[in-house]
Scaffold this active site. Structure first.
Site, PDB file in Angstrom:
ATOM      1  N   GLU A 274     -11.818   2.892   2.423  1.00  0.00           N
ATOM      2  CA  GLU A 274     -13.145   3.632   2.701  1.00  0.00           C
ATOM      3  C   GLU A 274     -13.269   4.496   1.806  1.00  0.00           C
ATOM      4  O   GLU A 274     -14.540   5.164   1.698  1.00  0.00           O
ATOM      5  CB  GLU A 274     -13.078   3.851   4.284  1.00  0.00           C
ATOM      6  N   HIS A 295       8.898 -14.548   1.537  1.00  0.00           N
ATOM      7  CA  HIS A 295       9.016 -15.955   1.826  1.00  0.00           C
ATOM      8  C   HIS A 295       7.553 -16.367   2.014  1.00  0.00           C
ATOM      9  O   HIS A 295       7.479 -17.866   2.474  1.00  0.00           O
ATOM     10  CB  HIS A 295       9.893 -16.200   3.003  1.00  0.00           C
ATOM     11  N   LYS A 409     -23.925  -2.601  10.896  1.00  0.00           N
ATOM     12  CA  LYS A 409     -24.379  -1.948  12.006  1.00  0.00           C
ATOM     13  C   LYS A 409     -25.632  -2.121  12.202  1.00  0.00           C
ATOM     14  O   LYS A 409     -26.167  -2.410  13.319  1.00  0.00           O
ATOM     15  CB  LYS A 409     -23.914  -0.537  12.164  1.00  0.00           C
TER      16      LYS A 409
HETATM   17  O1  PA5 Z   1     -13.336   6.791   9.051  1.00  0.00           O
HETATM   18  C1  PA5 Z   1     -14.254   6.590   9.725  1.00  0.00           C
HETATM   19  O2  PA5 Z   1     -14.979   7.455   9.596  1.00  0.00           O
HETATM   20  C2  PA5 Z   1     -14.455   5.561  10.481  1.00  0.00           C
HETATM   21  O3  PA5 Z   1     -13.336   4.706  10.462  1.00  0.00           O
HETATM   22  C3  PA5 Z   1     -14.671   5.882  11.971  1.00  0.00           C
HETATM   23  O4  PA5 Z   1     -13.586   6.455  12.400  1.00  0.00           O
HETATM   24  C4  PA5 Z   1     -14.892   4.777  12.788  1.00  0.00           C
HETATM   25  O5  PA5 Z   1     -15.946   3.983  12.551  1.00  0.00           O
HETATM   26  C5  PA5 Z   1     -15.096   5.189  14.216  1.00  0.00           C
HETATM   27  O6  PA5 Z   1     -16.194   6.228  14.246  1.00  0.00           O
HETATM   28  P1  PA5 Z   1     -16.517   7.033  15.703  1.00  0.00           P
HETATM   29  O7  PA5 Z   1     -15.421   7.646  15.730  1.00  0.00           O
HETATM   30  O8  PA5 Z   1     -17.802   7.817  15.415  1.00  0.00           O
HETATM   31  O9  PA5 Z   1     -16.543   6.016  16.928  1.00  0.00           O
END
Ligand code: PA5
Length: 421
Positions: A274, A295, A409
Site C-alpha cells: 500500500e 515443496h 469502494k
Molecule cells: O492502511 C490503511 O489505511 C487501510 O488498510 C485501513 O486501515 C483499512 O482500509 C481500514 O480502514 P478503517 O480503519 O478506516 O476502517
C-alpha cells in the site's frame, strides 16, 4: 536490534553497492517532515507517546476483557487488524481469551463459522475503524453488537471497545451516543502504521502480550533506527531492495521458517504494497513460508523468471528447542541427526536454501532478531515501518497515502445502492 545481512545480495549489484546517499536524503526528508505525506508520520513517535496514561488505560481495559470474556472479537480490516493479528500469532501468548478477527471480508460462510466458533461463550468486542465508515467491519460490528445486546441486554455496552478517530465518523458518534469506552487512532498515523497505538495494543494486551515491554522495546528501536549512517539496518534494507528493483527484481518474497510469522508477512505485504505500489511503480510484495513452500513454490523460485528477490526473516534462538530422538536400529536412517536440536537443523536448512537460491539468480537479504517475543515483534515493526518510509521516498512515491483503495469502494457503494453514492 534488527540485523540485516546483505551477503547474498551484494553480488547482484555493481561495485558501488546500495545507494546510501539516497537513503540518507530520504531519511532526512522523513525526519524533517518536508516530503509528501509528512502529516502522517506520527507513527515514529507512537511508542513514546503511548507510554503513561494511554498505556494504563489500554492495560485496564485489557484486564477487564480478560476478567469477563472467554473470547475477544476484534472487528477491523487492513491496517485496523493485521498488526494485532501479526503480533498475537507471532508471540502466541498463553492463557488469554481466544481472539477472533472478524470484519475483514463479506463472506457469509466465514461470518457464520465465526459466530459458531464463538458459541455461547462470554465475549467482548473491540471494533477498530479509523474512518468509522468502512463497509466490511461496519457490517460485522452491527452483527456482533446485536449478539452482545441479545446476550447481555443493557450491559452489552460495557463489553464494547471502539478504537476510532478522536472526533469524526459514524463509529465515534455511535460510541459517544451509546457510552462505549473509546480509544483513539491518532490523526497523524495511517492504518498500516498504527499497530503501536491502541489499534494493535488493546487486542495484544487482551490476548496476554506484555505491552509495557513491547512499547519499551519499540521506543528503543525507533531511537536506534534514527541513526544516520550506513550502519542503520533500515537504510541497508531500503537501499538494497531499491537497487535490486532497479536491476529487474520486481518481486520481493518475504520468507520465514516460522509458521507463527505468517501474519507478520501479511502485515508486511500491506505495509509495503500500500505504501509503494502507486504511479506505475513499486516492488510487488509476496510471501512464502518455509520449509513448507520449498515443496510447492521452491521450483519456481529456483528456476522460474529471474524477477525475484528474497528477504528471509529469522530468529536467532527458538523459544524452546526440540532434540531429534535416538532410535534403536535406525530404521529411518535419521540417527545422524539424533541429539541435535531442530533449531540448529533448521538453521542449516536455511543456509542451504540461501546458497541454492543465490546460485539460481535470486538475491537474498537476511533479517534477524533474537527471539519471537515482545521485543522481537517491536523491533521488526519499527524496522519495517522505518525502512518502508525510507524505501518509498527513495522510489519517489508518497508512502503514506493509498488513493487507489477508493476505486473499488466507489463501485461497490454505487452498485449496492448506497444513498448518495
Ligand atoms: O492502511 C490503511 O489505511 C487501510 O488498510 C485501513 O486501515 C483499512 O482500509 C481500514 O480502514 P478503517 O480503519 O478506516 O476502517
Amino acid at each position: 536490534m534488527v540485523k540485516v545481512d546483505l551477503s547474498g545480495a551484494l553480488g547482484f549489484l555493481d561495485s558501488a553497492g546500495p545507494d546510501y546517499g539516497a537513503a540518507s536524503l530520504a531519511h532526512k526528508a522523513l525526519a524533517d517532515g518536508i516530503w509528501a505525506g509528512a502529516e502522517f508520520t506520527g507513527w515514529r513517535q507512537l511508542p513514546r507517546r503511548v507510554q503513561g496514561e494511554e498505556l494504563k488505560k489500554i492495560q485496564t481495559a485489557a484486564e477487564r476483557i480478560r476478567d469477563t470474556s472467554q473470547v475477544l472479537v476484534v472487528v477491523g480490516i487492513g491496517g485496523s487488524y493485521l498488526g494485532a493479528r501479526a503480533g498475537i500469532e507471532l508471540i502466541r501468548p498463553k492463557n488469554g481469551p481466544e481472539v477472533i478477527f472478524a470484519g475483514n471480508g463479506l463472506s457469509p460462510d466465514d461470518l457464520n463459522d465465526k459466530i459458531e466458533r464463538l458459541g455461547d461463550r462470554d465475549f467482548s468486542v473491540n471494533v477498530v475503524s479509523k474512518s468509522g465508515t468502512t463497509l466490511e467491519p461496519a457490517v460485522a460490528f452491527r452483527v456482533f453488537r446485536g449478539l452482545l445486546e441479545k446476550k447481555y441486554g443493557a450491559a452489552a455496552k460495557k463489553r464494547i471497545y471502539a478504537t476510532t478517530d478522536a472526533a469524526r465518523g459514524v463509529l465515534k458518534t455511535i460510541a459517544d451516543d451509546e457510552g462505549y469506552e473509546t480509544f483513539v487512532v491518532p490523526d497523524d498515523v495511517g492504518g498500516r502504521y498504527s499497530v503501536l497505538s491502541a489499534v494493535g495494543l488493546l487486542p495484544l494486551a487482551a490476548a496476554g502480550c506484555d505491552i509495557q515491554t513491547l512499547v519499551g522495546a519499540a521506543a528503543e528501536a525507533m531511537y536506534d533506527l534514527d541513526q544516520r549512517s550506513a550502519e542503520n539496518p533500515a537504510w541497508q534494507y531500503a537501499a538494497a531492495r531499491n537497487a535490486l528493483y532497479a536491476r529487474g527484481k520486481t518481486i520481493e518474497l518475504l520468507a520465514s521458517y516460522e509458521p507463527s510469522f505468517r501474519y507478520m508477512a501479511e502485515w508486511w505485504k500491506q505495509l509495503f504494497g500500500e505504501s509503494e505500489g502507486k504511479n506505475g511503480v513499486g516492488i510487488y510484495p509476496a510471501s512464502v513460508e518455509y520449509n513448507a513452500d520449498l515443496h510447492s513454490m521452491g521450483q519456481y523460485i529456483q528456476e522460474g523468471p529471474r524477477t525475484l528477490m528474497e528477504t528471509v526473516v529469522s530468529f536467532e534462538r527458538p523459544l524452546r528447542d526440540y532434540e531429534v530422538p535416538f532410535s534403536m536400529g535406525d530404521a529411518d536412517g535419521l540417527n545422524y541427526l539424533a541429539g541435535r536440536g531442530l533449531g540448529e537443523i533448521s538453521r542449516v536448512a536455511m543456509e542451504a536454501v540461501k546458497a541454492a537460491h543465490v546460485a539460481g539468480g535470486v538475491p537474498n537479504i537476511g533479517i534477524s532478531v533474537p527471539r519471537r517475543d515482545e521485543d522481537g515483534f517491536a523491533e521488526l515493526v519499527c524496522f519495517f515501518e522505518t525502512a518502508c518510509a525510507i524505501s518509498g521516498y527513495m522510489l519517489g512515491v508518497n508512502p503514506f497515502d493509498q488513493p487507489g483503495v477508493e476505486a473499488y469502494k466507489k463501485n461497490m457503494f454505487r452498485m449496492l445502492g448506497k444513498p448518495g453514492a
